[in-house]
Design an enzyme around this catalytic site. Sequence first.
Site, PDB file in Angstrom:
ATOM      1  N   LYS A  37      44.536 -27.732  14.530  1.00  0.00           N
ATOM      2  CA  LYS A  37      45.383 -28.408  15.525  1.00  0.00           C
ATOM      3  C   LYS A  37      46.750 -27.743  15.667  1.00  0.00           C
ATOM      4  O   LYS A  37      47.183 -27.023  14.783  1.00  0.00           O
ATOM      5  CB  LYS A  37      45.615 -29.861  15.088  1.00  0.00           C
ATOM      6  N   HIS A  50      35.466 -39.791  28.523  1.00  0.00           N
ATOM      7  CA  HIS A  50      35.876 -38.456  28.063  1.00  0.00           C
ATOM      8  C   HIS A  50      36.281 -38.382  26.600  1.00  0.00           C
ATOM      9  O   HIS A  50      36.532 -37.291  26.093  1.00  0.00           O
ATOM     10  CB  HIS A  50      36.994 -37.909  28.934  1.00  0.00           C
ATOM     11  N   GLY A  51      36.371 -39.525  25.919  1.00  0.00           N
ATOM     12  CA  GLY A  51      36.812 -39.468  24.519  1.00  0.00           C
ATOM     13  C   GLY A  51      36.967 -40.865  23.957  1.00  0.00           C
ATOM     14  O   GLY A  51      36.443 -41.821  24.522  1.00  0.00           O
ATOM     15  N   ASN A  57      39.944 -33.440  33.628  1.00  0.00           N
ATOM     16  CA  ASN A  57      41.119 -33.767  34.457  1.00  0.00           C
ATOM     17  C   ASN A  57      41.082 -32.885  35.698  1.00  0.00           C
ATOM     18  O   ASN A  57      41.613 -31.768  35.681  1.00  0.00           O
ATOM     19  CB  ASN A  57      42.419 -33.447  33.699  1.00  0.00           C
ATOM     20  N   HIS A  70      38.832 -28.188  22.608  1.00  0.00           N
ATOM     21  CA  HIS A  70      39.435 -29.146  23.541  1.00  0.00           C
ATOM     22  C   HIS A  70      40.842 -28.672  23.895  1.00  0.00           C
ATOM     23  O   HIS A  70      41.741 -28.730  23.052  1.00  0.00           O
ATOM     24  CB  HIS A  70      39.490 -30.548  22.899  1.00  0.00           C
ATOM     25  N   ASP A 116      47.792 -32.383  32.607  1.00  0.00           N
ATOM     26  CA  ASP A 116      47.056 -31.260  32.025  1.00  0.00           C
ATOM     27  C   ASP A 116      45.828 -30.983  32.890  1.00  0.00           C
ATOM     28  O   ASP A 116      44.724 -31.455  32.620  1.00  0.00           O
ATOM     29  CB  ASP A 116      46.662 -31.531  30.576  1.00  0.00           C
ATOM     30  N   PRO A 160      34.547 -35.677  22.742  1.00  0.00           N
ATOM     31  CA  PRO A 160      35.182 -35.603  21.431  1.00  0.00           C
ATOM     32  C   PRO A 160      35.707 -36.974  21.003  1.00  0.00           C
ATOM     33  O   PRO A 160      36.264 -37.715  21.823  1.00  0.00           O
ATOM     34  CB  PRO A 160      36.342 -34.629  21.657  1.00  0.00           C
ATOM     35  N   GLY A 161      35.516 -37.299  19.736  1.00  0.00           N
ATOM     36  CA  GLY A 161      36.116 -38.527  19.207  1.00  0.00           C
ATOM     37  C   GLY A 161      37.492 -38.212  18.662  1.00  0.00           C
ATOM     38  O   GLY A 161      37.988 -37.102  18.806  1.00  0.00           O
ATOM     39  N   SER A 162      38.121 -39.179  18.006  1.00  0.00           N
ATOM     40  CA  SER A 162      39.425 -38.910  17.404  1.00  0.00           C
ATOM     41  C   SER A 162      39.226 -38.025  16.174  1.00  0.00           C
ATOM     42  O   SER A 162      38.124 -37.908  15.643  1.00  0.00           O
ATOM     43  CB  SER A 162      40.106 -40.217  17.034  1.00  0.00           C
TER      44      SER A 162
END
Length: 481
Positions: free
Chosen positions: A480, A404-405, A330, A237, A98, A378-380
């Site tokens: 999402k 990154h997370g 990325n 995101h 990605d 960003p977290g989960s």
Amino acid sequence: MLQVSQLKKLADYLWEIPASTRPGMLVPAYVYCKEEMLEHILSDRSLEQLINVASLPGIEKAAIVMPDAHEGYGFPIGGVAATRWPEGLISPGGIGYDINCGVRLLLTPLNYEDVAGKLELFSQELAATIPSGTGKGGEIKLAPEEMDEVLRMGAGWAVRNGMGNEADLAMIESNGCLINADPAAVSEQAKQRGYDQLGTIGAGNHFVEVDKVSEIFDESAARSFGIRKEQVVILIHTGSRGLGHQVATDYLRLMMNVMSEYHYKPRDRELAGVPFNSKEGQDYFNAMAAAANFAWCNREIITYEIRQAWQAVFNRSGDEIQLLYDVAHNIAKIEEHIVDGKPKKLIVHRKGATRAFGPGNEELPEKFRTTGQPVLIPGSMGTASYVLVGTNKSMETTFGSTCHGAGRTLSRTAVKKLVGGPQLKQALRDQGIFVEAGSWRGLAEEAPIAYKDIDLVVDTVHESGIALKVAKLKPLVVVKG
DNA sequence: ATGTAC
């Protein structure tokens, strides 16, 4: 599998794998991780992959992984590797499928109490306005010549076509446009996959999230960024969708076929690559830039869609929503860093790693010159996210990079055995979070139990100084694919 | 991550 005893502890948050650990390592590897989280990194192939990365032709100084690292294609996700410009290796596995997956944070003028009664409506409006899901397209269908313009211009294309604000452009890493982008290096198949995907989120861990600022750690940086407690902010995101995926697929296949001509035999075929200054290396770099531009245009158009949903639900101008910053996690960039006391031009691969340039850096917009750049983590789903600020320590130690997370600990198949989508949606609703999910399966795959603790990941980089905490965000709405 | 398949 590597043992803890093979890691040399340098600090509470930093471990070294000496270059003598395996034949062929050209540089040492460094692991940014607290001891209590080491088990995750040791449980998959990420450190073996890191050792492979430490033997890439032309690698400088060290191969590095962040605390959110886990196994990826060839390279660990959460990894950073810099090779010598211009002849060092460029490897698509060091960028990921990605291309220019990244994060952007929007600031609204409202506080939580102003929106509390309309959050469910807003979540529904966002889900109705922003297409999401695997393979899903949107309203915009690009003609071939328009696609080429998008690939050349990046986020500026959205602005020129009335789907973005001019002021946003300065608040995007690289101004939302890599100038070496070459549409001719992108296959027709890639362009076809992407022709209707602008303004769409995709699936997997991609999302649009409405948050409130729950905690401020650095008042002065927060003020300078325009962030205050209780403020409503919006996090995006996503990346380059099917287009970037096809670019990665095309060039991995090509490099696997030609790499022997450059006398490169990787320790793992997934680490396919060619010298940066070879024909194939340049073609990939220019195609990667085009895909990165597509991703920036995508996030700009999603911002436009969010501004429209805001207008529809709150009856206020969408233009009052400001872009704080947009970061890639990325990507490969040509950057100058100090190696052995001397400035060197490098090909910096960041795969699941965020640029974290510190104060004074000339690449940053004026607004961030004195603070360093905003770093968006960003977290989960349903946990927390963070805003951090880049530092000069990251410039000195990690090629100006940080995490990154949260980072996965359980595979998509493993987590689905433990939790179901409807059950998870209810659990999040009980915490006051409105979730709009395109698929139950996709939702379950993103359950927070499949991820590391974001607080520990962020504390690790904060303590190590490779990015410092500015604010914590608590989710209110998650949309999402 | 991904037209979850070359």
